[in-house]
Design a protein around this motif. Structure first.
Motif, mmCIF file in Angstrom:
data_model
loop_
_atom_site.group_PDB
_atom_site.id
_atom_site.type_symbol
_atom_site.label_atom_id
_atom_site.label_comp_id
_atom_site.label_asym_id
_atom_site.label_seq_id
_atom_site.Cartn_x
_atom_site.Cartn_y
_atom_site.Cartn_z
ATOM 1 N N GLY A 1 17.435 52.927 6.521
ATOM 2 C CA GLY A 1 17.791 51.559 7.630
ATOM 3 C C GLY A 1 17.549 51.350 7.457
ATOM 4 O O GLY A 1 16.817 50.292 7.425
ATOM 5 N N LEU A 2 18.167 49.912 8.820
ATOM 6 C CA LEU A 2 18.346 48.582 8.566
ATOM 7 C C LEU A 2 17.858 47.866 10.360
ATOM 8 O O LEU A 2 17.711 47.047 10.541
ATOM 9 N N LEU A 3 18.119 49.155 11.107
ATOM 10 C CA LEU A 3 17.739 48.617 12.304
ATOM 11 C C LEU A 3 15.956 48.793 12.340
ATOM 12 O O LEU A 3 15.623 47.630 12.956
ATOM 13 N N GLY A 4 15.380 49.250 11.923
ATOM 14 C CA GLY A 4 13.876 49.263 11.859
ATOM 15 C C GLY A 4 13.540 47.595 11.164
ATOM 16 O O GLY A 4 12.553 46.556 12.304
ATOM 17 N N ILE B 1 22.270 68.121 2.206
ATOM 18 C CA ILE B 1 21.879 67.162 2.821
ATOM 19 C C ILE B 1 20.885 66.272 3.978
ATOM 20 O O ILE B 1 20.408 65.321 3.725
ATOM 21 N N SER B 2 21.288 67.367 4.779
ATOM 22 C CA SER B 2 19.932 67.469 6.401
ATOM 23 C C SER B 2 19.227 67.130 5.549
ATOM 24 O O SER B 2 17.644 66.530 5.835
ATOM 25 N N ILE B 3 18.421 68.465 4.655
ATOM 26 C CA ILE B 3 17.299 68.323 4.626
ATOM 27 C C ILE B 3 16.527 67.549 3.790
ATOM 28 O O ILE B 3 15.619 66.794 3.954
ATOM 29 N N PHE B 4 17.460 67.072 2.520
ATOM 30 C CA PHE B 4 16.891 66.295 1.604
ATOM 31 C C PHE B 4 16.672 64.945 2.173
ATOM 32 O O PHE B 4 16.264 64.368 1.497
ATOM 33 N N LYS B 5 17.654 64.003 3.238
ATOM 34 C CA LYS B 5 18.000 62.944 3.583
ATOM 35 C C LYS B 5 16.488 62.880 4.406
ATOM 36 O O LYS B 5 16.017 61.433 3.905
ATOM 37 N N THR B 6 15.799 63.666 4.535
ATOM 38 C CA THR B 6 14.590 63.224 5.321
ATOM 39 C C THR B 6 13.854 62.571 3.784
ATOM 40 O O THR B 6 12.558 61.979 4.162
ATOM 41 N N MET C 1 20.605 59.477 11.968
ATOM 42 C CA MET C 1 21.967 59.925 12.020
ATOM 43 C C MET C 1 22.354 60.471 11.705
ATOM 44 O O MET C 1 23.511 61.891 11.528
ATOM 45 N N VAL C 2 22.097 60.158 9.933
ATOM 46 C CA VAL C 2 22.490 60.579 9.113
ATOM 47 C C VAL C 2 22.876 62.330 8.907
ATOM 48 O O VAL C 2 23.280 63.325 8.710
ATOM 49 N N MET C 3 21.383 62.548 8.874
ATOM 50 C CA MET C 3 20.657 63.775 9.063
ATOM 51 C C MET C 3 21.687 64.800 10.393
ATOM 52 O O MET C 3 22.244 65.859 10.034
ATOM 53 N N PHE D 1 30.832 67.940 16.327
ATOM 54 C CA PHE D 1 29.603 68.677 16.475
ATOM 55 C C PHE D 1 29.133 67.515 15.791
ATOM 56 O O PHE D 1 28.023 67.262 15.767
ATOM 57 N N THR D 2 29.595 66.330 14.584
ATOM 58 C CA THR D 2 28.661 66.016 14.025
ATOM 59 C C THR D 2 28.519 64.305 14.951
ATOM 60 O O THR D 2 26.999 63.743 15.020
ATOM 61 N N LEU D 3 29.176 64.131 15.849
ATOM 62 C CA LEU D 3 28.667 63.091 17.131
ATOM 63 C C LEU D 3 27.468 63.747 17.125
ATOM 64 O O LEU D 3 26.274 62.956 18.083
ATOM 65 N N ILE D 4 27.852 65.094 18.206
ATOM 66 C CA ILE D 4 26.496 65.517 19.140
ATOM 67 C C ILE D 4 24.798 65.580 18.410
ATOM 68 O O ILE D 4 24.071 65.905 18.717
ATOM 69 N N GLY D 5 25.688 65.990 16.747
ATOM 70 C CA GLY D 5 24.433 66.730 16.030
ATOM 71 C C GLY D 5 23.446 64.938 15.487
ATOM 72 O O GLY D 5 22.158 65.053 16.088
ATOM 73 N N MET D 6 23.675 63.479 15.906
ATOM 74 C CA MET D 6 23.231 62.989 15.498
ATOM 75 C C MET D 6 22.460 62.663 17.045
ATOM 76 O O MET D 6 21.232 62.251 16.668
ATOM 77 N N ALA D 7 23.090 63.197 18.260
ATOM 78 C CA ALA D 7 22.046 62.794 19.633
ATOM 79 C C ALA D 7 21.213 63.457 19.073
ATOM 80 O O ALA D 7 20.222 63.095 19.971
#
Length: 577
Positions: A113-116, A313-318, A338-340, A366-372
């Motif tokens: 990401g770009l935030l860091g 995708i969730s597993i391999f994004k990390t 957030m993507v994961m 659920f997509t939104l709250i999963g990010m949280a």
């Protein structure tokens, strides 16, 4: 107040510059290099990582001053370290390094990401501005927190979450003196974003399905799922780093990392880049478009294959994110998190809806709250997670399910992992500030300033008469270290033991130091023991003086009275800060 406004403005501008450079690179690659076959996309991240490697080696080769230890791998940990050990002084080169290296990494498809980088660049700007104006450490620390809040506010257009993030990450005391500058910085940064981008938002989403009481259990399940995923995220992150640290050269890490990323992108194209478009497609119920073309297209009509791909995708994004870092890429952690979380939340919702028991939940919610849930678990910032998603949705209709899921995720991860992905390495080395003022005062203490070296050392062969004339008569101490010819510490002799025989001249040539030698009640190991451990050694040993050992050699003594005096002074200074 004026400085906080300026810092927020600068952080907002830096964030916009970073996003625009990255978007420009991405657009030029899409227009200038037409890939008719999606499989070829795996080439670009390797090219980007190679460019970053060459820039670091041949252009940015000058050492950063003040330098950052090699064990600190990411932007937030480096800021936390600089606040503790370097008085908040950050190299001016970190103003522009992230603005060049991060867009190359992300623009070419690096899975970070770009935030860091935005936080790093903004914080370096605020630190150097503070140095230019000769502000004190307290003000410089607050300015860095303001820059962090400003970068996040500009990135997500979420001013409240940005303030909360700065407070949670930097363990700031929530007082009027700290809260008001953070608010001003966050507001000025958001206004900057609105000035240049208008009302454009990161995710154009409106809650269409409200929370119902019957869904409570499902949000608890989502919280458990995101909590376990957060544990996986953290464990895999440090495991991959440990593996790549065994590789001898950075170029070898680049080659192995680049090949690994290429293989993952071949099978899972959504891992390409930040992944914000992936989240947007999921929120708009364009799941197949989010997943894109894969080698499994023949089976994509099966909903369970879609669920498997989302979990993949969730597993391999990390894995893709961490390998991008270890291969030399520059980026941030929060957006990949957030993507994961979005992929996992959407997958869990689809499982609930298709399990055949007649249940139905909102996949977008659920997509939104999963990010949280992932944000709360990975960086241990539950309030940031709640307010960030609430502000992204433009309202607070999901506040209750957010609190349920975030609470479960945070409960699981905090109990199993004391420190988050930012602070784990710092905590291991005793370089982490917390909300505990007592511990913070100990961390800020400098052992060098309280080591006393005016103790007269005795060799083991010295006779009693020589000890009395060369040590006791010339010292006002009641303890004497015994060392050999190589200055290796052997033990101590106490004045109380000498008093019993010091007037018997018949013993002057018969008794040697080795006869009077006894073990020290405890020893302080220089550069190994933390100040907290030293305090505990004094407490358990009931000693007033303890020897300091450095690489096996005698280095001096620390007295309890001097230690407590220095501690009280540092506690007063810290509390007043």
């Amino acid at each position: 107040m004026v400085l906080s406004f300026i810092v927020g403005l600068l952080a907002g501008i830096v964030t916009l510059i970073l996003k625009n450079i990255t978007f420009t690179i991405h657009s030029l690659l899409e227009k200038g290099i037409v890939f008719t076959d999606y499989h070829l996309y795996f080439i670009l991240p390797v090219v980007g990582l190679l460019l970053v490697y060459l820039l670091k080696k041949y252009v940015f080769r000058k050492e950063l001053k003040p330098s950052i230890p090699s064990f600190i791998k990411r932007s937030i940990p480096s800021l936390l370290y600089s606040l503790l050990r370097q008085k908040g002084l950050i190299s001016f080169r970190l103003i522009y390094h992230p603005l060049i290296l991060a867009p190359l990494t992300v623009g070419f498809g690096g899975s970070v990401g770009l935030l860091g980088p935005a936080i790093t660049s903004g914080s370096a700007l605020s630190s150097n501005l503070g140095s230019l104006l000769r502000v004190d450490k307290k003000t410089r620390t607050l300015l860095i927190a303001c820059a962090t809040a400003g970068a996040m506010a500009s990135m997500f257009k979420s001013p409240i979450a940005a303030v909360v993030f700065a407070i949670e990450v930097f363990s700031l005391d929530l007082t009027f003196a700290s809260l008001l500058p953070l608010l001003i910085a966050s507001i000025s940064s958001v206004l900057t974003s609105y000035f240049f981008l208008g009302d454009e938002v990161l995710f154009n989403f409106t809650v269409s399905e409200k929370f119902y009481l019957k869904d409570t259990l499902f949000y608890i399940i989502l919280g458990i799922g995101t909590g376990l995923a957060s544990l996986y995220f953290t464990k895999v992150y440090f495991a991959i780093y440990a593996f790549f640290e065994k590789l001898k050269t950075k170029f070898l890490r680049l080659i192995i990392g680049g090949l690994a990323i290429g293989v993952m992108l071949y099978f899972i194209p959504p891992l390409y880049g930040e992944g914000l478009s992936f989240i947007t497609n999921l929120l708009e119920d364009h799941t197949l478009e989010a997943i894109g073309a894969t080698p499994f297209d023949d089976y994509i009509d099966n909903i369970w294959m879609v669920i498997v791909l989302l979990i993949g995708i969730s597993i391999f994004k990390t894995i893709a994110m961490t390998i991008t870092f270890t291969a030399g890429g520059v980026g941030g952690v929060i957006i990949p998190t957030m993507v994961m979380g979005s992929a996992l939340g959407n997958a869990i919702a689809k499982m609930i809806n298709n399990i055949g028991l007649g249940f139905h939940v909102s996949e977008a919610n659920f997509t939104l709250i999963g990010m949280a849930g992932l944000i709360a678990g990975v960086i241990h910032a539950p309030l940031t997670a709640i307010f960030l998603i609430a502000e992204i949705t433009g309202g607070y209709e999901l506040f209750i399910p957010l609190m349920i899921t975030v609470a479960m995720s945070f409960l699981i991860t905090k109990n199993l992992l004391e420190h988050n992905i930012y602070t784990q390495e710092l905590a291991k080395r005793g370089d982490l500030l917390t909300y505990n003022k007592d511990k913070n005062a100990l961390l800020l203490m400098n052992l060098d300033r309280i080591i006393e070296t005016n103790f007269i050392a005795i060799t083991p062969e010295m006779k009693l008469g020589e000890i009395l004339s060369e040590a006791v008569a010339k010292s006002n101490r009641n303890i004497y270290p015994v060392v050999d010819a190589q200055n290796k510490f052997l033990g101590i002799i106490l004045l109380n033991d000498l008093r019993k025989i010091m007037f018997d001249q018949k013993l002057y040539d018969k008794i040697t130091a080795s006869d009077l030698l006894e073990n020290a009640p405890a020893m302080i190991f220089y550069k190994k023991d933390t100040m907290e451990e030293i305090m505990k050694k004094f407490e358990t040993s009931n000693a007033w003086n303890l020897p300091v050992i450095y690489e096996g050699e005698y280095h001096g003594f620390v007295s309890k009275s001097k230690l407590l005096t220095a501690y009280r002074k540092k506690l007063i200074d810290f509390s007043g800060a």
